[in-house]
Scaffold this motif. Structure first.
Motif, mmCIF file in Angstrom:
data_model
loop_
_atom_site.group_PDB
_atom_site.id
_atom_site.type_symbol
_atom_site.label_atom_id
_atom_site.label_comp_id
_atom_site.label_asym_id
_atom_site.label_seq_id
_atom_site.Cartn_x
_atom_site.Cartn_y
_atom_site.Cartn_z
ATOM 1 N N ILE A 199 0.514 3.383 15.956
ATOM 2 C CA ILE A 199 0.659 2.043 15.370
ATOM 3 C C ILE A 199 2.133 1.639 15.414
ATOM 4 O O ILE A 199 2.991 2.351 14.904
ATOM 5 C CB ILE A 199 0.129 2.007 13.923
ATOM 6 C CG1 ILE A 199 -1.333 2.462 13.878
ATOM 7 C CG2 ILE A 199 0.287 0.608 13.331
ATOM 8 C CD1 ILE A 199 -1.861 2.730 12.476
ATOM 9 N N PRO A 202 5.770 -0.130 14.705
ATOM 10 C CA PRO A 202 6.454 -0.580 13.491
ATOM 11 C C PRO A 202 6.147 -2.051 13.222
ATOM 12 O O PRO A 202 6.080 -2.864 14.141
ATOM 13 C CB PRO A 202 7.940 -0.384 13.820
ATOM 14 C CG PRO A 202 7.945 0.692 14.867
ATOM 15 C CD PRO A 202 6.694 0.460 15.676
ATOM 16 N N ARG A 206 3.358 -3.212 12.127
ATOM 17 C CA ARG A 206 1.925 -3.462 12.287
ATOM 18 C C ARG A 206 1.145 -2.442 11.461
ATOM 19 O O ARG A 206 1.689 -1.399 11.081
ATOM 20 C CB ARG A 206 1.519 -3.348 13.759
ATOM 21 C CG ARG A 206 2.301 -4.238 14.715
ATOM 22 C CD ARG A 206 2.160 -5.741 14.443
ATOM 23 N NE ARG A 206 0.820 -6.242 14.570
ATOM 24 C CZ ARG A 206 0.256 -6.642 15.705
ATOM 25 N NH1 ARG A 206 0.936 -6.604 16.841
ATOM 26 N NH2 ARG A 206 -0.985 -7.089 15.722
ATOM 27 N N VAL A 207 -0.127 -2.739 11.196
ATOM 28 C CA VAL A 207 -0.982 -1.842 10.421
ATOM 29 C C VAL A 207 -2.387 -1.796 11.006
ATOM 30 O O VAL A 207 -2.785 -2.685 11.759
ATOM 31 C CB VAL A 207 -1.077 -2.280 8.930
ATOM 32 C CG1 VAL A 207 0.287 -2.257 8.252
ATOM 33 C CG2 VAL A 207 -1.728 -3.649 8.788
ATOM 34 N N PRO A 232 3.588 8.049 10.056
ATOM 35 C CA PRO A 232 3.856 6.800 9.340
ATOM 36 C C PRO A 232 2.625 6.335 8.541
ATOM 37 O O PRO A 232 1.914 5.407 8.911
ATOM 38 C CB PRO A 232 4.253 5.819 10.440
ATOM 39 C CG PRO A 232 3.759 6.406 11.707
ATOM 40 C CD PRO A 232 3.632 7.878 11.506
ATOM 41 N N TRP A 268 2.216 4.684 5.900
ATOM 42 C CA TRP A 268 2.215 3.326 5.365
ATOM 43 C C TRP A 268 1.594 2.327 6.336
ATOM 44 O O TRP A 268 1.280 1.212 5.955
ATOM 45 C CB TRP A 268 3.633 2.904 4.992
ATOM 46 C CG TRP A 268 4.593 2.957 6.144
ATOM 47 C CD1 TRP A 268 4.905 1.933 6.997
ATOM 48 C CD2 TRP A 268 5.342 4.097 6.581
ATOM 49 N NE1 TRP A 268 5.804 2.368 7.947
ATOM 50 C CE2 TRP A 268 6.090 3.692 7.710
ATOM 51 C CE3 TRP A 268 5.450 5.399 6.140
ATOM 52 C CZ2 TRP A 268 6.940 4.552 8.386
ATOM 53 C CZ3 TRP A 268 6.301 6.258 6.819
ATOM 54 C CH2 TRP A 268 7.033 5.835 7.936
ATOM 55 N N ARG A 269 1.366 2.723 7.576
ATOM 56 C CA ARG A 269 0.767 1.824 8.566
ATOM 57 C C ARG A 269 -0.765 1.898 8.589
ATOM 58 O O ARG A 269 -1.394 1.152 9.322
ATOM 59 C CB ARG A 269 1.326 2.129 9.956
ATOM 60 C CG ARG A 269 2.819 1.866 10.047
ATOM 61 C CD ARG A 269 3.347 2.137 11.428
ATOM 62 N NE ARG A 269 4.802 2.134 11.430
ATOM 63 C CZ ARG A 269 5.539 2.809 12.282
ATOM 64 N NH1 ARG A 269 4.959 3.532 13.220
ATOM 65 N NH2 ARG A 269 6.844 2.762 12.205
ATOM 66 N N HIS A 290 9.338 0.657 3.499
ATOM 67 C CA HIS A 290 9.034 0.792 4.932
ATOM 68 C C HIS A 290 8.627 -0.557 5.523
ATOM 69 O O HIS A 290 9.076 -0.920 6.609
ATOM 70 C CB HIS A 290 7.897 1.797 5.155
ATOM 71 C CG HIS A 290 8.297 3.220 4.954
ATOM 72 N ND1 HIS A 290 9.153 3.894 5.792
ATOM 73 C CD2 HIS A 290 7.929 4.115 3.997
ATOM 74 C CE1 HIS A 290 9.308 5.132 5.374
ATOM 75 N NE2 HIS A 290 8.576 5.292 4.283
ATOM 76 N N TYR A 291 7.756 -1.292 4.829
ATOM 77 C CA TYR A 291 7.295 -2.586 5.343
ATOM 78 C C TYR A 291 8.463 -3.545 5.530
ATOM 79 O O TYR A 291 8.551 -4.233 6.549
ATOM 80 C CB TYR A 291 6.257 -3.227 4.417
ATOM 81 C CG TYR A 291 4.991 -2.413 4.268
ATOM 82 C CD1 TYR A 291 4.407 -1.767 5.363
ATOM 83 C CD2 TYR A 291 4.373 -2.290 3.035
ATOM 84 C CE1 TYR A 291 3.259 -1.020 5.216
ATOM 85 C CE2 TYR A 291 3.214 -1.549 2.885
ATOM 86 C CZ TYR A 291 2.658 -0.918 3.973
ATOM 87 O OH TYR A 291 1.518 -0.178 3.830
ATOM 88 N N GLU A 318 10.634 -2.531 8.498
ATOM 89 C CA GLU A 318 9.980 -2.734 9.795
ATOM 90 C C GLU A 318 9.604 -4.182 10.058
ATOM 91 O O GLU A 318 9.142 -4.504 11.145
ATOM 92 C CB GLU A 318 8.708 -1.872 9.869
ATOM 93 C CG GLU A 318 8.995 -0.392 9.883
ATOM 94 C CD GLU A 318 7.744 0.450 10.021
ATOM 95 O OE1 GLU A 318 6.613 -0.096 10.001
ATOM 96 O OE2 GLU A 318 7.886 1.675 10.154
ATOM 97 N N THR A 323 7.143 -5.860 8.510
ATOM 98 C CA THR A 323 5.696 -6.045 8.374
ATOM 99 C C THR A 323 5.434 -7.343 7.611
ATOM 100 O O THR A 323 6.032 -7.557 6.554
ATOM 101 C CB THR A 323 5.071 -4.861 7.611
ATOM 102 O OG1 THR A 323 5.450 -3.641 8.270
ATOM 103 C CG2 THR A 323 3.556 -4.973 7.548
ATOM 104 N N TRP A 325 -3.029 -4.503 13.726
ATOM 105 C CA TRP A 325 -2.897 -4.111 15.126
ATOM 106 C C TRP A 325 -4.272 -3.756 15.659
ATOM 107 O O TRP A 325 -5.050 -3.058 15.010
ATOM 108 C CB TRP A 325 -1.954 -2.920 15.232
ATOM 109 C CG TRP A 325 -1.637 -2.488 16.637
ATOM 110 C CD1 TRP A 325 -1.093 -3.251 17.622
ATOM 111 C CD2 TRP A 325 -1.829 -1.188 17.187
ATOM 112 N NE1 TRP A 325 -0.930 -2.499 18.762
ATOM 113 C CE2 TRP A 325 -1.368 -1.218 18.517
ATOM 114 C CE3 TRP A 325 -2.336 0.009 16.683
ATOM 115 C CZ2 TRP A 325 -1.412 -0.119 19.363
ATOM 116 C CZ3 TRP A 325 -2.374 1.111 17.520
ATOM 117 C CH2 TRP A 325 -1.913 1.050 18.839
#
Length: 124
Positions: free
Chosen positions: A31, A33, A35-36, A66, A68-69, A88-89, A92, A94, A117
């Motif tokens: 995934i 950076p 994106r989730v 990662p 958090w994704r 993190h979001y 990156e 997000t 994503w």
């Protein structure tokens, strides 16, 4: 990838993760950076398991990827890890939906329509 399970931390132990767990963690690493993917997205991408199984893998073994994704479908930040994930979001880029001032805790949510994503590795 050869990740080790938490039980294999003793010297000389080299127990491999269950095969499904390995695949879930590999997807989390793909995934990009900012994106989730949801737990259900990961299961669908793998063609096996479901959101709960993916969530269990992430809870047990996700610290090395990662984490958090991989998120809830409603975009709510992972309970108990909100501040770490939020850092993190933001780092990156997000897409987030800021919380209303009246919202408890004033925590944003992930803007799923913009952040999700589709798993297409040709567009990373």
């Amino acid at each position: 990838m050869g990740r080790m399970s938490p039980q294999s931390q003793e010297p000389g132990a080299a127990a491999e993760l269950p095969e499904f767990a390995e695949r879930v963690l590999e997807v989390a690493e793909l995934i990009p950076p900012g994106r989730v993917m949801t737990y259900g997205d990961v299961a669908e991408w793998l063609g096996e398991g479901g959101p709960r199984q993916v969530g269990r893998v992430m809870a047990l073994y996700g610290g090395a990827v990662p984490w958090w994704r991989v998120v809830r479908a409603d975009g709510v930040l992972l309970p108990g890890h909100e501040q770490r994930a939020l850092a993190h979001y933001r780092a990156e880029g997000t897409p987030l939906r800021e919380a209303a001032r009246s919202a408890e805790g004033h925590l944003p949510r992930i803007r799923m329509a913009a952040a999700r994503w589709d798993g297409d590795i040709s567009h990373t």
